[in-house]
Every structure is written in C-alpha cells, then in structure tokens.
Design a protein around this motif. Structure first.
Motif, short mmCIF file in Angstrom:
data_model
loop_
_atom_site.label_atom_id
_atom_site.label_comp_id
_atom_site.label_asym_id
_atom_site.label_seq_id
_atom_site.Cartn_x
_atom_site.Cartn_y
_atom_site.Cartn_z
N PHE A 187 15.88 58.15 -18.51
CA PHE A 187 16.16 57.26 -17.39
C PHE A 187 17.31 57.77 -16.51
O PHE A 187 18.35 58.16 -17.02
N TYR A 188 17.05 57.74 -15.22
CA TYR A 188 18.11 58.11 -14.27
C TYR A 188 18.94 56.87 -13.95
O TYR A 188 18.38 55.85 -13.52
N VAL A 193 20.21 60.07 -17.76
CA VAL A 193 20.76 61.22 -17.02
C VAL A 193 21.25 60.75 -15.65
O VAL A 193 20.94 59.64 -15.22
N PHE A 194 21.97 61.63 -14.97
CA PHE A 194 22.59 61.25 -13.69
C PHE A 194 21.60 61.31 -12.52
O PHE A 194 20.91 62.30 -12.33
N LEU A 195 21.60 60.23 -11.76
CA LEU A 195 20.69 60.08 -10.63
C LEU A 195 21.05 60.98 -9.44
O LEU A 195 20.22 61.25 -8.58
N THR A 220 18.02 67.02 -12.70
CA THR A 220 16.63 67.31 -13.11
C THR A 220 16.60 68.36 -14.23
O THR A 220 15.68 68.40 -15.02
N GLU A 221 17.66 69.16 -14.28
CA GLU A 221 17.72 70.20 -15.32
C GLU A 221 17.76 69.56 -16.71
O GLU A 221 17.00 69.97 -17.62
N SER A 222 18.60 68.54 -16.89
CA SER A 222 18.66 67.86 -18.19
C SER A 222 17.33 67.18 -18.49
O SER A 222 16.88 67.16 -19.64
N VAL A 223 16.70 66.63 -17.45
CA VAL A 223 15.41 65.97 -17.68
C VAL A 223 14.39 66.96 -18.24
O VAL A 223 13.69 66.68 -19.21
N ALA A 224 14.35 68.14 -17.64
CA ALA A 224 13.40 69.16 -18.11
C ALA A 224 13.69 69.54 -19.57
O ALA A 224 12.76 69.69 -20.38
N ILE A 225 14.96 69.65 -19.89
CA ILE A 225 15.33 69.99 -21.28
C ILE A 225 14.93 68.88 -22.24
O ILE A 225 14.33 69.12 -23.29
N TRP A 226 15.23 67.65 -21.87
CA TRP A 226 14.85 66.51 -22.73
C TRP A 226 13.34 66.48 -22.93
O TRP A 226 12.86 66.18 -24.03
#
Ligand code: SER
Length: 632
Positions: free
Chosen positions: A175-176, A123-125, A136-142
């Motif tokens: 990973f960011y 995902v984008f840092l 962080t939104e995509s991280v939460a979804i993943w």
C-alpha cells in the motif's frame, strides 16, 4: 519464542550478513538536543547517516533501548508501551532496498517462523511538492518477494488514513501512503524538517491478527494503518538518503543509507499470534511478580485492574531503565518524566486497590533480574535503582494524602481547575498535571492546561538559572596561575576518563580548582571501586604521556552537542560557544575529550608534569560523587 531469543536471533542473523553489533546507547541522548529521551535507534547514528565514517564499518546491528513519552497516556490497553527495544540494522552507504527488504522478510518469516500471508507492507506515495518520487522500486522488490511465497501482491494507492478507512484495502498487499505515514525523519514529515536534517521514504511491515474483527469506531473499513488493533506495525525500513536544504528543497545525502527499526516486543507478540503484548514472556514475568505481591490474579481481574497491571508493567520497566541510565526523579526534564511514571504507576495501583508498600522496588527487582544479562549496567546500579524507587514511592504516598485532600477541596467547588490551582498541586503536593487532569476528568471538570504550562515554564527558568549558578560558582580560583590552568585541563581529562570507565551516565556536577588540586563532582550512584579508580588514573596518565595537543573550536551549542561535546545544553548558552578538545579537533574522531568551556587551558598535555593520582573519592550528595585529585 522468548524476547531474549528473538533479540539473539536478530543480532546473529545480521552478523551472518556481515554486520557488526554495536551497544545500545543511553536513554538520555548524548548528541541529540531535539528530545529528552532516545526514542529510536538512529539518534546515536546521526553523524554516520550524515556521512561520517563509523569505526565499526558500514554494516551495523543493535538492539536500542527506546522511550517515547508521547505514548504515556495510551498505556493500559493491550499494545501501547512507553519503553521498548528497537532492533536495528544499518547500512551506511552499503546495501540498499533490495537486500534490506529481502533480508528482513526472510528474518521474519524464516527465523521467527511468522506466516508470510499475515504480512502486509506499505511504501511511500511520493510528493510532488518536495520533488520526491513514489517508491515504485520498493514495490517491485516486494512483489518479487511475495511471488516467491506464492502470494498475490497487488499494490494499492491508499494515500491518507482517511482514504484508507473510506475505501479499504481492495484486496491489496502493498500500500502506498503519503508522507504522514511513510516518511521518516526525527522531525516527522518533509515539511516539518529543519534545514540540515536527514530523512527518507520508508517501508513498514505489518502483522495481521486475523482473529480480530475490524472495529467500525475507527472508520468504515480497515487498512494497515487503522488503529483498531487488527494490524500491528512490527518493523520499518527507512531509506535514509535525503537532506533538507535551507531553501526547503531536498538534496542527496553523501550515501544511500538503510535504517531499519523493529519493535522487539511487538515481534514477540506476532510470533505468539497474540494481540495482547502483555502476554509475552517478559511481561508475564512481571505480571507473575505483581500477582505474588498483591495476591490478585491478572487473567481473572476486571478491566480496570488489568489496566493497572499493565501500567505497573510498562511504567516500572521504563522507570527501571531510566534510573539505570543515571536519571533521578525531579521536577525537571527527564527527572520529571521519571517521576510521572513512578507516580502514575502508584496512583493506578491505588485506584484498583492493588497497592502494597514497596511494590515499585519489588517489581523493579524482577525486571532487573530478567534484563541484566543483556543490559549489564542494570545489575551494576541495582541498589541505587531500588533505593530511588523506595524513596520516590514514600515521598509520593506522603504527598498523595495531603494532595488528595487539597484536590477534593478544589474539586468540590464544582468549577474548572485553574492554572494556579493545578500548579500548586504540582509544586506543593507533587501532583503531575496528568494526574490532576485524570482526577478532574473523573469528576467532569476541566483543567487550564495552557495556563499550567506557562506557570511550569516560569518555574523551569528559575530553577535552571539556580542550577547554572551553583554549577559555575566553583570553576577557576585564579586563571592566571599556570598550575591552575593545568588542573583545569586535567578536570576535562578526568570527566572523559570517568565516562570511559564508569559509563555515559557520568556528567559533571561541579568543580573547584586550586593550584594544589582539582576537586570534581560528578553523577554516579555508587562508591567507586579501587579497580575503577586505578583505571581512571591509568587512562589519564596514558594520555598525559602521549603529549596530546589541546584545540579550541568556536561553534554553536547544537553543533557542539551533535559532535559529542560534554556540557550543559540549556538556553543559558548564547549562539557562540567554545569547545575545548584534547587529542584532535572537535568532530575529527581523534579527540579523547570534548567539552564546552570558556578556558583557559594548556596548549599541550606535555605542560602537565607528573602523574595524576586520586587522593580521595567520596559522596558529595545523593547520586553525586566527589573526587580530589592531584598531580605528583
Ligand atoms: N528510525 C526508524 C524508526 O524509529 C527506523 O529505525 O521507526
């Protein structure tokens, strides 16, 4: 699972989620002056990502033919190809991150049956400098998604590839990475984007070949973006939501869009859990064919011969599709890249002693038969693909002999190859620069590439103005005669009708207009059938009967091209050009024809009284047809 099956499954999976299938656009981009070839699915969708309404709706799905010339020198290992199919699904301001990430994970794991524990994501840092937050939104979804599969999913900040190889994955799953890896636009990272370009953060999906041990030649530790071959990117969800401003900042696009692109062949390799992409069915078929032609067995062959097999597979598949979209081998633009592909394939097969006369067209035959069900145009233009390949092969073999002698003479001096020598090999003996470089490298010699490029550009300019002269010498005989003006407008309708009936490979190659008729030359490989001619006539007569209005817009070449105008977009146009459209203004979606042109034209099609008829359709030169048409 066969490639064809994966393509079908993907399309129907997203159709099941309310998407409408759109056809692949041509490998020669119509609306993208930034590149020679279509290299991603989003190129044909640019206007819609920028906010225009798409007539098929807000959820689209496709499989796009792509070609990336940057990878040409990498081809020969087990995973690089120049041509590939990109599976795409699109949300034009409809669903966003949550649906996209869950659906694509579902497709990969449930529909394709890939083991979820083999999947890693990035995902984008974020970027302070560009004012864009970390994703962080995509991280939460993943995290949610992995949780459903009972997989622990730690997020780790890697940042750059350099950091990745220094510190490794630290047992992470998500990973960011910075903008060099997790940002997508046609121009790359945010700082490379010109004003007016859309882009956004993305989230890539990687498949892990656990059987492959990390190779330290690529860095101390492995990580998803490491090039050792353990991880392979199979898909990328771009959250296309920003627009670059004149002052370098970013603003929001009218819509939050999703642009997903997945490598079809790579997905097939992941399904098979085999890191050698050339083992997938579509390549196995080509390889079998090469084995039959050459009598050499692929799996038992040495590395050098294997490399030649892979180059033949990739380059001839790319060449077949490029020829299928109407490009012919030449020393310019797309034609030059095509020539390079064919010649490189021949050269490598010669180096490994597997060359046979007619090998290119024979391989193309098997490629066409494998693909023609989905890409029907390959079947229609089969004959011309085959004859172009035979022609180019014969030409190359002839020049190769004299060229190799010339090269040996130069190389025997044991000094580096000068720009003049390299250009002479190219212009007189048909040696692409890359070939001279490869042959020089084998002898430990350098080539003056910079100098060569300068020579090449000089040559390009000269031939471009030649073309321009030829193309515009015809034109109008006398633009004050109303009959001539009418035939001129008719010539625009004719081009639009031909493109509608025969396909996007049709472009104008010349015209000559008198008060009695229009003579019109256009690119098309075959004689037109009676049915095609009738369709063209009917299309034009229908438009004439609708009394459509003609509009003129003053704009710049880039905008004209983006809005779908036909015309030659070389540097010979200045900043200001005029575009004539019929049926609606440029970019309105109502226009049935749009062409860069100096005019003059009728104001309305009602001025053209009578019916259009094709009097004659004949060959003009290789790959160019000529129509003589009248109003009666
Ligand atoms: N445009 C993105 C890419 O080419 C996703 O389709 O990777």
């Amino acid at each position: 699972m066969k490639v064809q099956k994966i393509r079908e499954k993907y399309i129907s999976y997203f159709e099941g989620k309310g998407h409408v299938e759109i056809p692949s656009s041509s490998l020669v981009p119509k609306n993208d002056p930034t590149t020679l070839f279509t290299g991603s699915g989003m190129q044909q969708l640019m206007p819609y990502l920028l906010g225009e309404e798409h007539k098929k709706g807000v959820r689209l799905v496709d499989s796009q033919k792509c070609f990336r010339a940057e990878d040409i020198d990498e081809v020969g290992d087990n995973r690089h190809t120049t041509f590939f199919e990109m599976l795409g699904n699109w949300s034009l301001g409809d669903y966003f991150k949550k649906d996209q990430l869950s659906w694509i994970f579902d497709f990969i794991t449930k529909e394709l049956g890939i083991d979820p524990s083999r999947i890693y994501v990035t995902v984008f840092l974020g970027s302070d400098q560009d004012g864009i937050d970390r994703d962080t939104e995509s991280v939460a979804i993943w995290k949610e998604i992995y949780k459903k599969h009972d997989i622990e999913a730690k997020d780790i900040e890697i940042g750059s590839c350099e950091n990745g190889s220094r510190f490794g994955m630290k047992n992470g799953r998500i990973f960011y990475y910075d903008a060099s890896k997790n940002w997508w636009s046609r121009a790359g990272a945010p700082n490379n984007m010109p004003a007016g370009e859309p882009g956004g953060p993305d989230s890539e999906i990687f498949y892990e070949f656990t059987e492959i041990k990390h190779n330290k030649a690529y860095g101390e530790y492995c990580h998803p973006n490491c090039d050792c071959g353990r991880f392979m990117e199979i898909g990328n969800s771009v959250f296309m939501q920003y627009l670059k401003n004149e002052d370098g900042t970013f603003s929001d696009l009218p819509n939050q869009n999703v642009d997903f692109g997945g490598g079809l062949e790579r997905m097939a390799a992941a399904v098979a859990n085999d890191p050698d992409i050339f083992n997938i069915d579509i390549f196995r078929d080509i390889i079998k064919n090469i084995e039959e032609i050459t009598g050499v067995n692929y799996s038992g062959a040495d590395e050098k011969t294997k490399k030649a097999f892979r180059i033949l597979c990739d380059h001839l598949r790319a060449a077949t599709f490029i020829l299928g979209d109407g490009v012919k081998p030449s020393n310019l633009g797309q034609g030059y890249v095509l020539r390079r592909l064919i010649r490189r394939a021949i050269r490598f097969s010669k180096l490994s002693n597997i060359f046979e006369q007619g090998i290119c067209s024979k391989i193309a035959e098997s490629i066409i038969s494998d693909y023609k069900e989905h890409y029907q145009n390959l079947g229609y233009v089969r004959k011309s693909i085959i004859s172009e390949l035979d022609l180019e092969e014969a030409k190359f073999i002839k020049t190769l002999e004299s060229g190799t002698k010339e090269f040996e003479k130069i190389a025997n001096k044991k000094s580096n190859i000068t720009a003049g020598e390299a250009f002479n090999l190219f212009a007189t003996h048909g040696f692409p620069l890359e070939m001279t470089k490869e042959m020089a490298e084998e002898r430990g010699l350098n080539v003056d590439e910079k100098g060569f490029k300068k020579e090449f550009q000089k040559h390009q300019k000269v031939s471009r103005s030649d073309v321009a002269e030829k193309k515009f010498k015809g034109g109008l005989a006398d633009d004050k005669d109303p009959k001539i003006v009418q035939y001129h407008t008719l010539a625009h309708l004719l081009l639009a009708a031909l493109r509608e009936v025969l396909g996007d490979h049709v472009h104008q190659k010349g015209s000559n207009i008198t008060a009695e008729r229009v003579r019109f030359d256009f690119s098309h490989p075959e004689k037109m059938t009676d049915e095609e001619k009738q369709k063209v006539e009917a299309w034009i007569n229908e438009k004439l009967s609708q009394n459509l209005e003609v509009f003129v817009t003053e704009t710049d070449p880039k905008t004209a091209k983006e809005k779908g105008a036909e015309g030659e977009f070389s540097s010979k146009y200045g900043d200001k050009i005029t575009v004539y459209t019929v049926g609606g203004e440029l970019g309105s979606g109502q226009e049935v024809s749009a062409e860069i042109c100096g005019g003059p034209h009728t104001k309305n099609l009602s001025e053209i009284k009578g019916k259009f008829r094709i009097k004659k359709e004949e060959s003009s030169s290789a790959g160019v047809r000529r129509i003589k048409g009248i109003i009666e």
